[in-house]
Write an enzyme that holds these catalytic residues in place. Structure first.
Site, short mmCIF file in Angstrom:
data_model
loop_
_atom_site.label_atom_id
_atom_site.label_comp_id
_atom_site.label_asym_id
_atom_site.label_seq_id
_atom_site.Cartn_x
_atom_site.Cartn_y
_atom_site.Cartn_z
N ASP A 167 0.85 -1.18 0.00
CA ASP A 167 0.00 0.00 0.00
C ASP A 167 0.89 1.23 0.00
O ASP A 167 1.81 1.34 0.83
CB ASP A 167 -0.91 0.02 1.22
CG ASP A 167 -2.01 -1.03 1.16
OD1 ASP A 167 -2.11 -1.71 0.12
OD2 ASP A 167 -2.76 -1.16 2.14
N ASP A 217 -15.11 -3.20 -1.27
CA ASP A 217 -14.72 -2.97 0.12
C ASP A 217 -15.98 -2.64 0.92
O ASP A 217 -16.67 -1.66 0.62
CB ASP A 217 -13.73 -1.81 0.21
CG ASP A 217 -12.52 -2.01 -0.71
OD1 ASP A 217 -12.07 -3.16 -0.84
OD2 ASP A 217 -12.05 -1.02 -1.29
#
Length: 239
Positions: free
Chosen positions: A8, A129
């Site tokens: 990330d 998500d």
């Protein structure tokens, strides 16, 4: 099962967020290319990369870092975060990324997502998500009115083959993944499910594999040393 270690990116650095909270960030490295090479040395063949700045702000702040990782070679790379136009899809694919992940665009412009899935096929995945069963967008800051299971079925019907499903409440929390959720998701015929969020043990990975989950993304558990990537790949990884 395919194993995707995760990188990330925020401000060009390798970071992890706690449950998607940008105010709860841990920095694990300043050079994403070095991290990618460490994964390769551990036997990785796949890599999941997210531009967190792009996911939140809709830009391509960390594109150069992703492109640099791709240029090194040796990994099948899926990348997401701020990919909301075809021009951006093309930029990533031309840079050597193998698959682009659409997230916010899948909810806010479903017709666009369907067109891209039809045009690019396996080079497109969708990241779903969810928090409390509902899809979150814009870097998990905004909750939509659509349920995660419902959009997965719609995506399948629109031609999407791969969905990366994250239970936000488990992401980065170190308390295990939502196994019951994935048992339900794999019942959607014609959809390959990637599990993401909270995976922290080999036993969880074995259960996900037995359930029929196609791939798993590993993040914080690798960085904190609770899982050893080489061991994971030897135990449950496939080509």
């Amino acid at each position: 099962m395919q194993i995707f270690p995760a990188i990330d990116l925020r401000g060009g650095q390798v970071v992890r967020l706690y449950q998607g909270d940008y105010d709860q960030e841990t920095v694990y490295g300043a050079n994403p290319c070095v991290q990618a090479m460490a994964f390769i040395r551990a036997g990785a063949r796949y890599l999941h990369v997210v531009d967190l700045d792009g996911a939140r702000d809709g830009d391509m702040a960390n594109f150069d870092s992703v492109a640099a990782i791709a240029k090194q070679g040796g990994l099948y790379i899926e990348a997401g975060g701020g990919i909301r136009t075809e021009e951006r899809i093309r930029r990533y694919l031309d840079a050597g990324v193998n698959r682009c992940i659409l997230g916010t665009a899948a909810v806010k412009d479903f017709a666009f997502t369907a067109r891209m899935a039809q045009k690019y096929g396996e080079q497109i995945a969708v990241g779903v998500d969810a928090r409390d069963g509902y899809v979150a967008v814009n870097g998990w800051k905004e909750l939509s009115r659509e349920r995660g299971m419902d959009i997965c079925r719609r995506l399948r019907d629109a031609g999407v083959r791969t969905v990366i499903y994250t239970d936000i409440s488990r992401d980065g929390a170190g308390r295990g993944t939502n196994l019951e959720l994935y048992e339900e998701l794999v019942q959607i015929e014609g959809l390959d499910i990637t599990a993401s969020g909270g995976i922290s043990s080999l036993e969880e990975l074995r259960r996900l594999e037995r359930t029929g989950v196609r791939a798993a993304i590993l993040g914080k558990a690798l960085y904190d040393g609770r899982l050893d990537l080489r061991t994971v790949i030897e135990e449950v990884g496939t080509c």
